[in-house]
Design an enzyme around this catalytic site. Structure first.
Site, PDB file in Angstrom:
ATOM      1  N   GLU A   1       0.598 -64.252 -16.663  1.00 27.45           N
ATOM      2  CA  GLU A   1       1.801 -64.646 -15.906  1.00 27.45           C
ATOM      3  C   GLU A   1       1.625 -64.183 -14.628  1.00 27.45           C
ATOM      4  O   GLU A   1       2.581 -64.861 -13.808  1.00 27.45           O
ATOM      5  CB  GLU A   1       3.177 -63.737 -16.487  1.00 27.45           C
ATOM      6  CG  GLU A   1       3.121 -62.211 -16.352  1.00 27.45           C
ATOM      7  CD  GLU A   1       2.363 -61.620 -17.558  1.00 27.45           C
ATOM      8  OE1 GLU A   1       3.068 -60.640 -18.060  1.00 27.45           O
ATOM      9  OE2 GLU A   1       1.562 -62.264 -18.338  1.00 27.45           O
TER      10      GLU A   1
ATOM     11  N   ASP B   1     -15.475 -89.748   9.346  1.00 24.27           N
ATOM     12  CA  ASP B   1     -15.639 -91.155  10.289  1.00 24.27           C
ATOM     13  C   ASP B   1     -16.413 -90.451  11.648  1.00 24.27           C
ATOM     14  O   ASP B   1     -16.751 -89.217  11.736  1.00 24.27           O
ATOM     15  CB  ASP B   1     -13.971 -91.435  10.943  1.00 24.27           C
ATOM     16  CG  ASP B   1     -13.986 -92.340  11.585  1.00 24.27           C
ATOM     17  OD1 ASP B   1     -14.671 -93.204  11.471  1.00 24.27           O
ATOM     18  OD2 ASP B   1     -13.039 -92.309  12.653  1.00 24.27           O
TER      19      ASP B   1
ATOM     20  N   ASP C   1      -9.489 -89.695  11.954  1.00 22.74           N
ATOM     21  CA  ASP C   1      -8.498 -89.533  12.964  1.00 22.74           C
ATOM     22  C   ASP C   1      -7.737 -90.935  13.146  1.00 22.74           C
ATOM     23  O   ASP C   1      -6.808 -91.007  13.851  1.00 22.74           O
ATOM     24  CB  ASP C   1      -8.796 -88.724  14.213  1.00 22.74           C
ATOM     25  CG  ASP C   1      -9.836 -89.832  14.919  1.00 22.74           C
ATOM     26  OD1 ASP C   1     -10.420 -90.637  14.328  1.00 22.74           O
ATOM     27  OD2 ASP C   1      -9.882 -89.675  16.052  1.00 22.74           O
TER      28      ASP C   1
ATOM     29  N   ASP D   1      -8.516 -94.812   8.657  1.00 24.79           N
ATOM     30  CA  ASP D   1      -8.936 -93.581   7.904  1.00 24.79           C
ATOM     31  C   ASP D   1      -7.946 -93.159   6.838  1.00 24.79           C
ATOM     32  O   ASP D   1      -8.081 -92.205   6.054  1.00 24.79           O
ATOM     33  CB  ASP D   1      -9.307 -92.347   8.654  1.00 24.79           C
ATOM     34  CG  ASP D   1     -10.461 -92.630   9.650  1.00 24.79           C
ATOM     35  OD1 ASP D   1     -11.470 -93.231   9.127  1.00 24.79           O
ATOM     36  OD2 ASP D   1     -10.430 -92.204  10.998  1.00 24.79           O
TER      37      ASP D   1
ATOM     38  N   ASN E   1      -8.494 -59.141 -26.787  1.00 28.78           N
ATOM     39  CA  ASN E   1      -7.099 -58.533 -27.343  1.00 28.78           C
ATOM     40  C   ASN E   1      -6.785 -59.239 -28.513  1.00 28.78           C
ATOM     41  O   ASN E   1      -6.182 -58.583 -29.562  1.00 28.78           O
ATOM     42  CB  ASN E   1      -5.966 -58.545 -26.281  1.00 28.78           C
ATOM     43  CG  ASN E   1      -6.089 -57.570 -25.289  1.00 28.78           C
ATOM     44  OD1 ASN E   1      -6.799 -56.578 -25.464  1.00 28.78           O
ATOM     45  ND2 ASN E   1      -5.294 -57.767 -24.286  1.00 28.78           N
TER      46      ASN E   1
ATOM     47  N   ASN F   1       1.272 -54.377 -20.380  1.00 28.66           N
ATOM     48  CA  ASN F   1       1.328 -55.674 -19.554  1.00 28.66           C
ATOM     49  C   ASN F   1       1.584 -55.562 -18.283  1.00 28.66           C
ATOM     50  O   ASN F   1       1.128 -55.981 -16.812  1.00 28.66           O
ATOM     51  CB  ASN F   1       1.878 -56.769 -20.271  1.00 28.66           C
ATOM     52  CG  ASN F   1       1.589 -58.078 -19.761  1.00 28.66           C
ATOM     53  OD1 ASN F   1       0.285 -58.549 -19.636  1.00 28.66           O
ATOM     54  ND2 ASN F   1       2.620 -58.833 -19.329  1.00 28.66           N
TER      55      ASN F   1
ATOM     56  N   ASP G   1      -0.348 -55.862 -14.766  1.00 27.04           N
ATOM     57  CA  ASP G   1       0.087 -56.938 -13.681  1.00 27.04           C
ATOM     58  C   ASP G   1      -0.237 -56.467 -12.412  1.00 27.04           C
ATOM     59  O   ASP G   1      -0.571 -56.849 -11.559  1.00 27.04           O
ATOM     60  CB  ASP G   1       1.118 -57.494 -14.233  1.00 27.04           C
ATOM     61  CG  ASP G   1       0.748 -58.605 -15.413  1.00 27.04           C
ATOM     62  OD1 ASP G   1      -0.169 -58.734 -15.433  1.00 27.04           O
ATOM     63  OD2 ASP G   1       1.977 -58.970 -15.858  1.00 27.04           O
TER      64      ASP G   1
END
Length: 877
Positions: free
Chosen positions: A311, A353, A623, A627, A691, A716, A720
């Protein structure tokens, strides 16, 4: 306007729309260019005096505004929804809802806090980057001079319609695709479309049927180009999306294809979802069947699902990318799309370019040579005085000469010379002259212009101060020398002079006096490379980024510039050759070729797709208008602040400073960001894989749950938090030396070798708790022992996985990461004896446990380091 006229226009517009399905913009321009002016006016249903106001208003309704397609600005709500539509976010949200429905409010809070933090951080950073990019968009001219009701009027650009007669003069932007009706010395700069720095001449005469490239038509002006010199009247042919520019703009609008970063994140997310899909039902069934408490088994399976879900991934990714964007902003780089930072680091090919990116985008006087090709200050001085004293419109070459050092003071032009007369430039003579009187009472006619014209008029040459007669043999040598300069990409003009006695009180000179000249030498001009170009390309080479040049300019100029910056020029692929290639052939040729010239805009995009088909991650820097499609097709599009709007809109990254050296910093920052993201992914994935074995095995043989659901979630949550400082970590310098791409196979292989190591020590802990501490009959002690061991090993292992080297000795983590690791294991140990111990189901652990745990941790680190070292030596990743 009569109803009949209106109906005729409606009918014609309907036909135009139908014809669009069969013909493209280029074909229509070619047709109109080949017709005489009267026929063009008739086809466009207009007249030399222009449209009436009512007619123009009616045509706006029929043809639409003269505006090109743009990316639709996403509302904050739509951007928020885009961030939510991540499979990992959806999975976590689903688990949060299930946790709430089963009454587990603590799990619900933990899950939704993680989800919201990731979404809000990403949303905030993307909005901030987009707002900065919006402020960067350059403003363009908003009005055009149009004949309306027979009178000149300034009309907003978006109100132009086909059939309008417009006036053009030096400095104007061409406001639509136009057919030139009359012109005087009209030169237009099409660099944004073609990549060529030199302006091209436009005339009113019908074009030859042999011309097939619209950009080479001598009587068509394009939206996005600008008038360098001269004047003209023209009729508007196409507006808005129907213009050549508009057809390019339309190709960049719409949903972008997923980049390598997006695809990598999605693949990893689905890999973890597959783990969960196998693991959670197995845990639920094993515990339900063995312990006969299905509600307890369900809650435990839900806790395991949350524990297995990475998560923190959205937050880790977003914070890493945001930090990268902040670092790049300090280096004068605006990151419009966060994912572009990682793609920058993953890129193994940079396509760029030439004009305005690799080169300065302006004409510079590169050489001033005598007739033998040696550098000559005298040629420079005479060329300077010619440009200085002429009163006509100074072209790009005049500006280049005048900007070539501070010669005014050195030559004392105002003190030693007095202007007598001037013979202005015209396109028939292709030369101009000034007549000056020096302090020796001589009148000097200094003439500069087209080489062949000046040489034709020169009867003498000056060599090392000596004036000699022109001989045919030596003349051929001089012509060959000029040809060699042209083949190197130089635009060459000649400089000559003639001396008259200064005894004429009222001198009056004519073009007939431009004869019997003495040829002095040549001036050669070029759009030179940026000073930082060579060093930047060398540094990118050290980082194993292959550079390729994609330009619309011709191969001669391109080859010369590439030599200047140290690129090999032995193989050049032209647009005409690409047209005959199949996609597989182009993919093979593109991989072997470094320089591509005379490309159409669509061919740049083709080359990028061809390279991507060979599993390359491609960055493109450009530019110009031409392009834009390539910028969007690339995994990361890079533009510069001076680029046209459409190029900046198509790009992911905008460079605010002229130096290309920032490209190296972008690559390094991208690799550092990816390095920190991959640390978390490898650690989370291998830990979760381990795990899986531990939880399934423990559930099968234990008479109780291996760990309570609240303990799984607490473990957990703490773990985290220990990972939140990964974005602050440094990445080993040797890891940054080559492109780093998403290879899900490599991650899977890493999981298979590293993941089971944690299970070995989990099972060791199980047997120690059962046989040493008799925890078979004391579930709370077993839970506490495994909780502490699991938290300590998971928190510690990031320090081993984060580097290829020996942790703590050869490579140390950042202080914030060390600090959070120490804090989290301290909190985990404290919880077992804290006032929260009863609530969480913990009991105090024996002193012997902590000694055994220390031994387990040392063995765990040593074994993981040995396997990791073998893994990297074996697979070289």
């Amino acid at each position: 306007m009569s109803q009949d006229t209106y109906n005729r226009l409606v009918s014609k517009r309907g036909k135009d729309l139908a014809d669009d399905k069969k013909t493209n913009v280029s074909h229509h321009l070619l047709e109109l260019a080949r017709k005489e002016s009267d026929a063009v006016l008739k086809e466009l249903d207009t007249r030399p005096g222009g449209l009436g106001t009512a007619e123009a208003e009616a045509r706006v309704k029929l043809y639409g505004s003269n505006e090109i397609a743009r990316e639709k600005h996403r509302s904050p709500l739509m951007r928020l929804l885009d961030n939510i539509k991540n499979p990992l976010v959806i999975l976590l949200t689903g688990l949060g809802i299930l946790s709430y429905l089963t009454g587990d409010l603590r799990a619900t809070i933990v899950i939704f806090v993680m989800v919201l933090l990731g979404i809000v951080l990403r949303f905030y950073q993307e909005m901030r980057a987009d707002n900065a990019a919006e402020k960067l968009k350059a403003m363009v001219n908003t009005t055009a001079t149009v004949l309306r009701d027979g009178q000149d009027a300034e009309v907003p650009l978006k109100m132009l319609v086909p059939g309008d007669i417009i006036r053009l003069m030096a400095g104007d932007m061409v406001p639509a695709d136009v057919r030139v009706m009359s012109a005087k010395d009209l030169f237009i700069n099409q660099a944004a479309l073609t990549g060529e720095s030199m302006p091209v001449e436009k005339q009113a005469a019908a074009a030859s049927g042999e011309i097939q490239n619209p950009l080479e038509l001598p009587n068509i002006g394009f939206l996005g180009s600008s008038v360098e010199s001269g004047t003209a009247s023209a009729v508007v042919v196409h507006t808005g999306d129907k213009t050549y520019f508009g057809s390019l703009a339309a190709s960049i609008v719409g949903q972008r294809a997923l980049t390598s970063f997006d695809r990598g994140i999605n693949k990893f997310t689905w890999l973890m979802i597959r783990f969960i899909a196998v693991m959670v039902p197995a845990v639920f069934l094993i515990n339900g069947l063995s312990k006969h408490n299905w509600l307890e088994a369900f809650l435990f399976a839900m806790a395991v699902a949350v524990g297995l879900t990475p998560e923190m991934l959205p937050m880790i990714v977003t914070v890493n990318l945001s930090n990268g964007a902040i670092v790049m902003a300090r280096k004068q780089v605006i990151v419009k799309r966060l994912n572009a930072i990682q793609n920058f680091g993953a890129a193994d090919m940079l396509c760029t370019d030439k004009t305005g990116t690799l080169t300065q985008g302006k004409i510079v006087l590169e050489k001033h040579l005598d007739v033998r090709g040696n550098a000559s200050q005298r040629v420079l001085h005479y060329g300077y005085m010619n440009s200085y004293y002429q009163t006509g419109l100074k072209n790009l070459m005049d500006e280049a000469i005048l900007n070539h050092g501070d010669l005014n003071e050195a030559l004392q032009v105002d003190e030693k010379f007095r202007k007598i007369d001037e013979l202005p430039f015209d396109f028939q003579r292709r030369r101009m002259s000034v007549i000056l009187e020096n302090d020796q009472n001589q009148q000097i006619l200094i003439c500069k212009g087209a080489v062949e014209e000046i040489m034709r008029l020169s009867k003498h040459v000056e060599i090392k101060g000596e004036v000699l007669e022109v001989t045919e043999e030596h003349d051929e040598h001089r012509k060959r020398r000029v040809k060699e300069l042209n083949e190197e990409g130089f635009r060459v003009i000649a400089v000559a002079y003639r001396i008259f006695p200064g005894d004429n009180d009222e001198p009056h000179y004519t073009v007939q006096d431009e004869s019997d000249l003495t040829l002095l030498g040549y001036m050669a001009f070029l759009d030179p490379p940026k000073e930082s170009a060579m060093e930047a390309l060398q540094r990118l080479g050290v980082l194993n980024v292959d550079v390729k040049i994609l330009t619309g300019d011709n191969e001669i100029v391109t080859a010369y510039i590439c030599k200047q910056v140290g690129m090999p020029v032995d193989r050049i692929l032209l647009g005409s050759q690409i047209e005959t290639m199949s996609e597989p052939e182009l993919a093979e040729a593109a991989s072997r070729t470094s320089i591509f010239a005379k490309l159409a805009p669509s061919q740049k995009e083709q080359i990028i797709h061809a390279l991507q088909s060979k599993q390359h991650v491609v960055a493109f820097m450009g530019d110009g208008i031409n392009d834009a499609p390539a910028l969007k097709a690339a995994d990361v599009g890079i533009s510069v602040d001076t680029a046209v709007d459409i190029a900046k809109e198509s790009s992911d990254v905008i460079l605010l400073e002229n130096s290309l050296l920032v490209l190296e910093q972008g690559v390094l920052e991208g690799r550092r960001v990816f390095g920190n993201i991959i640390k978390y992914i490898k650690m989370a994935a291998s830990s979760n894989f381990g795990n899986m074995f531990s939880v399934v095995g423990a559930s099968a043989f234990l008479p109780f749950l291996p760990m309570l659901p609240i303990q799984v979630l607490s473990n957990n949550l703490l773990y985290d938090f220990s990972q939140t400082t990964i974005p602050s970590d440094q990445v080993d310098s040797d890891w940054l030396t080559r492109p780093r791409k998403w290879t899900i196979g490599e991650i899977q292989r890493f999981i298979l070798f590293i993941g089971p190591i944690s299970s070995i020590f989990d099972y060791a802990t199980f047997f120690i708790m059962i046989f040493v501490f008799n925890a078979w009959n004391n579930p709370a002690l077993f839970h506490t022992g495994w909780f502490v061991e699991s938290l300590f090993t998971q928190t510690l292992i990031i320090h081993v996985i984060r580097t290829h080297k020996i942790p703590f000795i050869q490579s140390r983590a950042s202080w914030p990461l060390i600090f959070t690791s120490v804090i989290i294991v301290t909190v985990g140990a404290w919880l077992t004896v804290s006032p929260l111990a009863n609530t969480l189901g913990f009991v105090a652990l024996p002193s012997l446990y902590w000694l055994i745990l220390a031994g387990l941790l040392i063995c765990y680190v040593l074994l993981t380091q040995v396997v990791k070292t073998w893994f990297y030596h074996r697979y070289g990743v």
